[in-house]
Design a protein around this motif. Sequence first.
Motif: not given
Length: 421
Positions: A29-55
């Motif tokens: 079923t749609p789980n946007f909270t988990l998708v957002a958490e995974i995307l933030i982690w992947l972005v930080k993994r790719y570029e640790p200094q990147m700042d993306i809004p998590s709201d």
Amino acid sequence: MSFRDLRNFTEMMRALGYPRLISMENFRTPNFTLVAEILIWLVKRYEPQMDIPSDVDTETDRIFFIKAVAQFMATKAHIKVNTKRLYQADGYAVKEMLKITSVLYSAMKTKEMASGDKVEEDNSKFKFDLGSRIADLKAARQLASEITSKGASLYDLLGKEVDLREMRTAAISRPLEINETEKALRAAIKEVLESVDKTKDMLNNVSSDETSLESKMEKKKQELERNQKRLQTLQSVRPAFMDEYEKIEEDLQKQYETYVEKFRNLSFLEQQLEDYHRLEQERFEETENTLRMMQHKLREEERRLMRSGAKDEDSDMDIPEDEGSDSDMEDRRPSKPRPTRNGPMTGRGGARLVGNMQGGDSEETEDSEIDVDEDDDEEGEEENEDLEDDNDSLEVPAPKPSRASRGPLRPQLLEESDNDF
């Protein structure tokens, strides 16, 4: 979405070191909270200094978050993702996130292989290995990807140079005021002195806390020593009823052994009794079956003997007849009674016929008696008693033929009874 893509995604995230365990059922079923958490982690993994809004509470925040992630991946990693599928946050979003995780996973594998190749090169320097060339090729690919990412970041910084240039020129052209500088320095010095005083107070408090803790530790040690001494004294002193307790315990052990022995004997005897009853039952059933078979055989034998006896009597009765005409004999001879099995014969009950059946000059006669016994019913007996006086006897004179008659005599009537069987 296929099962293989979901399995590959979970395995890659586990290998990359994602802290949370991802199940295959999370994306049913749609789980946007988990998708957002995974995307933030992947972005930080790719570029640790990147700042993306998590709201991601509202719809507008989610759209802004998806756009920011897609723009970052397009500019930094040159990975094109579908924003609509990412916003669905289901199995289709897994396909889009699999593009990012596959790049990171291949980079990690390349790094591991490069480190392994370095160790092999250190172990065998003079040994030519084709795998080292492949490792170099993968390292070159990784460097090329890093170059592209660095170039993209440099391009972004150069795009901000217009605004930063104006701010820099404004700061440089502004005249420096000594009074404001002195005030700022004095305020900074004052803050530093206050922090130093606070640190000294904390150190003093630490020393007092240390002394209080030491005093508490001493008290606890003394209390522990007292409790140990008391324990030793209690262990050395024997209780008042210990002897009686040990004696009762020995008696209890003996009684238990006796109980176990009697219980075992009782169980054995019950088993023997059950076996005996079972054998007796089997013998009784066998005897009963044998008696039943013998009874059946005796009945069959009795029936066979009775049938054979009746046949013998029928075959042995041959009586000579007179040479005279049969019509004269029939006229002279009285009618014979016909016995019935299930009812009495009226007027003929218990009748006896006496006659001389021999030819010649001899005066001796042979009586031929035909007794007809009726059933044991009471009504038949009463009627026979009434008719006895009327039908006492009937004498039939025998003719005197010149020679013995050749005709056979009728068979003698057999006595019938209900007790034949």
